[in-house]
Design an enzyme around this catalytic site. Structure first.
Site, mmCIF file in Angstrom:
data_model
loop_
_atom_site.group_PDB
_atom_site.id
_atom_site.type_symbol
_atom_site.label_atom_id
_atom_site.label_comp_id
_atom_site.label_asym_id
_atom_site.label_seq_id
_atom_site.Cartn_x
_atom_site.Cartn_y
_atom_site.Cartn_z
ATOM 1 N N ALA A 159 0.067 -4.369 10.967
ATOM 2 C CA ALA A 159 1.792 -3.689 10.249
ATOM 3 C C ALA A 159 1.815 -2.288 9.460
ATOM 4 C CB ALA A 159 2.006 -5.131 8.795
ATOM 5 N N SER A 169 -1.000 0.732 5.590
ATOM 6 C CA SER A 169 -0.850 -0.214 7.315
ATOM 7 C C SER A 169 -2.322 -1.103 6.779
ATOM 8 C CB SER A 169 -1.352 1.434 8.547
ATOM 9 O OG SER A 169 -1.706 -0.340 9.398
ATOM 10 N N ASP A 170 -1.781 -1.834 7.771
ATOM 11 C CA ASP A 170 -3.280 -3.135 7.538
ATOM 12 C C ASP A 170 -3.089 -4.024 8.694
ATOM 13 O OD1 ASP A 170 -3.956 -4.862 5.019
ATOM 14 O OD2 ASP A 170 -3.480 -6.416 6.067
ATOM 15 N N THR A 171 -4.935 -4.551 8.918
ATOM 16 C CA THR A 171 -4.685 -5.365 9.714
ATOM 17 C C THR A 171 -5.607 -6.709 9.451
ATOM 18 O OG1 THR A 171 -4.455 -3.176 11.284
ATOM 19 C CG2 THR A 171 -6.016 -5.358 11.799
ATOM 20 N N LYS A 229 0.660 -1.301 0.139
ATOM 21 C CA LYS A 229 0.078 -0.317 0.160
ATOM 22 C C LYS A 229 0.742 1.063 -0.150
ATOM 23 C CE LYS A 229 -4.198 -2.738 2.164
ATOM 24 N NZ LYS A 229 -4.518 -2.308 2.842
#
Length: 192
Positions: free
Chosen positions: A107, A70-72, A53
């Site tokens: 992250a 960001s990623d979850t 991203k």
């Protein structure tokens, strides 16, 4: 020196959290294929997606300041749970989370044309035992539909959480302390 960033996310939660850190930023969304790769662990997946991203933002021409991605993912028994596809998928997720401890991995990644730095924050979240009627009522609130793992800790879903070990803000979608530290580390590489 005021610090300015780009946020490569359409998430209103990430926008609100980044604003808490006091940085000036502009928000935009990126399209990223979030499908896991074969043999990819949940931690590898979430870090790859955050980096993707951020780097996608750079590729789109956002190059005059760092891009934050960001990623979850919600992980139970080593399996990453995505957003629920439908009510049956949601119900199966909640039954797995019910009375158990799971991990939320968030992250964060910062990128510019020259480099990318990333970090993964793991938080352990324990749910109370859930009844079928609690699961049904929660689905009817419409809160779970766009949430990884089918719940939002900052909303109605927070009532199911009995214990949290780690970063509450990472579970919401952007860990404040770790994001601030990553930004400082990224910027310090430029100081001469």
């Amino acid at each position: 020196m005021s610090i300015s960033l780009y946020l490569a996310s359409a998430s209103p939660r990430r926008k609100a959290l980044l604003a808490q850190l006091g940085y000036a930023f502009e928000q935009f969304s990126v399209d990223a294929d979030e499908s896991p790769l074969e043999h990819e662990s949940a931690k590898q997946l979430v870090e790859r997606l955050a980096r993707l991203k951020a780097q996608s933002g750079v590729a789109l021409g956002y190059t005059d300041r760092p891009v934050l991605g960001s990623d979850t993912v919600v992980v139970i028994d080593g399996e990453a749970l995505g957003k629920p596809r439908n009510k049956a998928d949601f119900t199966a997720m909640m039954q797995r989370l019910s009375g158990n401890t799971h991990q939320v991995m968030t992250a964060i990644a910062l990128a510019d044309p020259d480099k990318v730095l990333s970090d993964v924050i793991v938080t352990h979240v324990t749910f109370k035992a859930l009844s079928d009627s609690e699961i049904d009522r929660y689905w009817e609130t419409n809160e779970p539909q766009d949430k990884a793992g089918g719940y939002g800790i900052q909303g109605i879903g927070g009532r199911f959480v009995t214990e949290i070990q780690g970063s509450y803000f990472a579970v919401v979608g952007l860990p404040l302390y770790e994001t601030d530290e990553l930004i400082q580390r990224f910027l310090n590489n430029y100081e001469h």
